[in-house]
Enzyme design. Structure first.
Site, mmCIF file in Angstrom:
data_model
loop_
_atom_site.group_PDB
_atom_site.id
_atom_site.type_symbol
_atom_site.label_atom_id
_atom_site.label_comp_id
_atom_site.label_asym_id
_atom_site.label_seq_id
_atom_site.Cartn_x
_atom_site.Cartn_y
_atom_site.Cartn_z
ATOM 1 N N GLN A 258 0.824 -1.208 0.000
ATOM 2 C CA GLN A 258 0.000 0.000 0.000
ATOM 3 C C GLN A 258 0.856 1.254 0.000
ATOM 4 O O GLN A 258 0.504 2.267 -0.606
ATOM 5 C CB GLN A 258 -0.920 0.002 1.224
ATOM 6 C CG GLN A 258 -1.864 -1.175 1.273
ATOM 7 C CD GLN A 258 -2.662 -1.350 -0.001
ATOM 8 O OE1 GLN A 258 -3.489 -0.524 -0.349
ATOM 9 N NE2 GLN A 258 -2.391 -2.424 -0.722
ATOM 10 N N HIS A 261 1.862 3.127 -3.424
ATOM 11 C CA HIS A 261 0.867 3.632 -4.369
ATOM 12 C C HIS A 261 1.229 4.991 -4.960
ATOM 13 O O HIS A 261 0.964 5.246 -6.124
ATOM 14 C CB HIS A 261 -0.525 3.693 -3.726
ATOM 15 C CG HIS A 261 -1.341 2.481 -4.003
ATOM 16 N ND1 HIS A 261 -1.839 2.182 -5.239
ATOM 17 C CD2 HIS A 261 -1.736 1.464 -3.195
ATOM 18 C CE1 HIS A 261 -2.514 1.050 -5.192
ATOM 19 N NE2 HIS A 261 -2.471 0.590 -3.961
ATOM 20 N N GLU A 327 -9.927 0.089 4.423
ATOM 21 C CA GLU A 327 -10.253 -0.334 3.062
ATOM 22 C C GLU A 327 -9.954 -1.821 2.906
ATOM 23 O O GLU A 327 -10.789 -2.602 2.452
ATOM 24 C CB GLU A 327 -9.416 0.483 2.076
ATOM 25 C CG GLU A 327 -9.590 0.080 0.628
ATOM 26 C CD GLU A 327 -8.617 0.784 -0.283
ATOM 27 O OE1 GLU A 327 -8.863 0.796 -1.507
ATOM 28 O OE2 GLU A 327 -7.596 1.321 0.200
ATOM 29 N N HIS A 328 -8.753 -2.223 3.275
ATOM 30 C CA HIS A 328 -8.325 -3.626 3.218
ATOM 31 C C HIS A 328 -7.980 -4.091 4.631
ATOM 32 O O HIS A 328 -7.180 -3.445 5.312
ATOM 33 C CB HIS A 328 -7.077 -3.783 2.343
ATOM 34 C CG HIS A 328 -7.193 -3.178 0.978
ATOM 35 N ND1 HIS A 328 -6.515 -2.033 0.612
ATOM 36 C CD2 HIS A 328 -7.918 -3.553 -0.098
ATOM 37 C CE1 HIS A 328 -6.808 -1.734 -0.642
ATOM 38 N NE2 HIS A 328 -7.664 -2.635 -1.094
ATOM 39 N N ASP A 361 -6.687 -7.064 -5.165
ATOM 40 C CA ASP A 361 -6.469 -5.955 -6.090
ATOM 41 C C ASP A 361 -6.574 -6.393 -7.536
ATOM 42 O O ASP A 361 -7.029 -5.626 -8.392
ATOM 43 C CB ASP A 361 -5.079 -5.350 -5.865
ATOM 44 C CG ASP A 361 -5.071 -4.242 -4.838
ATOM 45 O OD1 ASP A 361 -6.169 -3.803 -4.423
ATOM 46 O OD2 ASP A 361 -3.976 -3.813 -4.453
ATOM 47 N N HIS A 420 -54.122 13.537 -0.518
ATOM 48 C CA HIS A 420 -53.577 12.196 -0.352
ATOM 49 C C HIS A 420 -54.643 11.264 0.229
ATOM 50 O O HIS A 420 -54.841 10.144 -0.259
ATOM 51 C CB HIS A 420 -52.366 12.218 0.601
ATOM 52 C CG HIS A 420 -51.097 12.640 -0.032
ATOM 53 N ND1 HIS A 420 -50.885 13.902 -0.551
ATOM 54 C CD2 HIS A 420 -49.936 11.958 -0.227
ATOM 55 C CE1 HIS A 420 -49.658 13.982 -1.018
ATOM 56 N NE2 HIS A 420 -49.059 12.825 -0.841
#
Length: 429
Positions: A258, A261, A327-328, A361, A420
């Site tokens: 990670q 990136h 996230e992971h 991924d 209504h």
């Protein structure tokens, strides 16, 4: 790199600060809003201007769209090994997507009443494929491949070009295989704004999906309402839960996956029940880091985004991970399923030592477009249903309406909505 120990003063405050992280720096919003406004007002002219400014490429509207001939040429540049990897990963992503296609249903919960749902694929969606620091070939499969499996007819991709105006050949090949129908060499904020708002040359899409840097994330948030979006997701992140039996070399490799990136805003977190694991992982991290080509990128993340945390037990580990909502989430323990059962928020969970996050991924099946910055508390990852419109179905017969018309009338009175109420009672009185 920062080390935190559960028996140290201020530990809980440190954890709260770690969990309360922004998806992107809020101070960039005015700059992003200005670019979006330019695209709204100037259309193609703004795209030409920003392609030159940000991507250093000279374009005119006739060159926005990638041609079939360019895609053919790109495919010829790839090796059979590369094509096979893309084809295999796409097949596995599609298989998972097809298994999760929502099905229409109906039921009669009360006499004379039919209720149900129908699902209709969207007509035109946009996928953003980052390409600034790395050509994210896999993102094509994890966005367009799923949209295609959902039955979307028009899949429109935007991705930045290099200074020669070319898109990475593997990205183009993946787009063709995934069923992308239009490809535009437009990147960043101006690229997603073009898809969301439309210009003289580009018809707007109904939904915009895909990851991006902080500026793309901010743009998607600001464009929400003009177009649907998948989520507000920022830089990538991973959290690993490990016990004393975990392999520090595996953990270090996963943290580095990670950190490389590229934005410098990524985070990688270890939460372990073994105090000695902290130093073992740090040593492995340093050894492996030295062998990586993107050393400067990793070191930027290491300076402020690597956290090694010692906790009392796996119960506390699960609480820390759930509050962080990564996230992971990797669980490298003797019984990963038991730990996973205690997790309440995570984008994706990878169970056991033999399930690196990178398998998700690239080729496992579920989409790698996942919520970050604690947004897994309220966002889901991209999924097949993300590309459908859900419509509820309601049907009453006369007897059923007579039975419930009094309820309609009563709510009309309580809410001061006389028409209504009458729409229900006029049919039965």
């Amino acid at each position: 790199m920062k080390k935190l120990y559960y028996d140290s003063p201020g530990f809980e405050n440190e954890l709260r600060a770690l969990a309360d992280r922004p998806g992107y720096p809020p101070e960039i919003e005015p700059q992003v809003a200005a670019i979006i406004d330019d695209v709204r007002r100037e259309g193609n002219a703004a795209l030409v201007k920003y392609a030159a400014k940000f991507d250093r490429v000279e374009l005119d509207p006739a060159r926005f769209r990638v041609t079939d001939e360019e895609i053919d040429a790109a495919a010829a540049l790839l090796s059979e090994r590369e094509k096979k990897a893309i084809d295999t990963a796409l097949s596995q992503v599609r298989d998972f997507a097809l298994a999760t296609v929502p099905r229409a249903w109906s039921a009669s919960p009360r006499a004379g009443v039919m209720l149900g749902e129908k699902f209709t694929p969207m007509d035109r969606v946009g996928v953003y494929i980052p390409g600034g620091t790395a050509p994210l070939v896999s993102t094509v499969l994890h966005t367009a491949g799923i949209a295609g499996a959902a039955g979307v007819r028009e899949i429109v991709a935007a991705t930045p070009a290099n200074r020669e105006g070319k898109v990475h050949p593997a990205v183009l090949y993946a787009m063709r295989k995934a069923g992308v129908t239009e490809i535009y060499r437009l990147g960043g904020v101006y690229g997603v704004a073009a898809l969301a708002l439309g210009t003289e040359s580009i018809r707007k899409v109904e939904k915009l999906v895909g990851p991006g840097n902080a500026y793309v994330t901010a743009a998607k948030k600001l464009l929400y309402g003009k177009v649907a979006i998948d989520m507000v997701a920022g830089p990538s992140e991973i959290l690993v839960i490990a016990d004393a039996e975990a392999n520090p070399e595996f953990i270090a490799a996963d943290l580095l996956s990670q950190a490389e990136h590229g934005s410098g805003l990524e985070q990688a977190v270890l939460v372990t029940t073994d105090r000695a694991m902290i130093d073992r992982v740090e040593a492995a991290f340093q050894r492996q880091k030295a062998t990586l080509p993107k050393l400067a990128t990793v070191e930027r993340v290491e300076a402020r985004g690597i956290f090694l945390i010692h906790v009392a037990d796996l119960e506390q580990a699960a609480r820390v991970a759930s509050a962080y909502a990564p996230e992971h989430l990797e669980i490298q323990t003797a019984n990963p399923e038991a730990v996973a059962a205690k997790i309440t928020a995570a984008g994706a969970i990878f169970l056991g030592a033999w399930t690196p996050e990178s398998i998700g991924d690239f080729c496992a099946g579920p989409s790698h477009v996942l919520p970050t910055a604690s947004s897994a508390h309220y966002f889901n990852g991209l999924e097949t249903v993300s590309f459908f419109r859900r419509t509820s179905l309601v049907k009453y017969d006369e007897a059923a309406l007579r039975r419930e018309a009094g309820i309609v009338e009563c709510f009309g009175e309580m809410e001061s909505l006389a028409a209504h109420g009458r729409a229900g009672t006029i049919r039965v009185k």
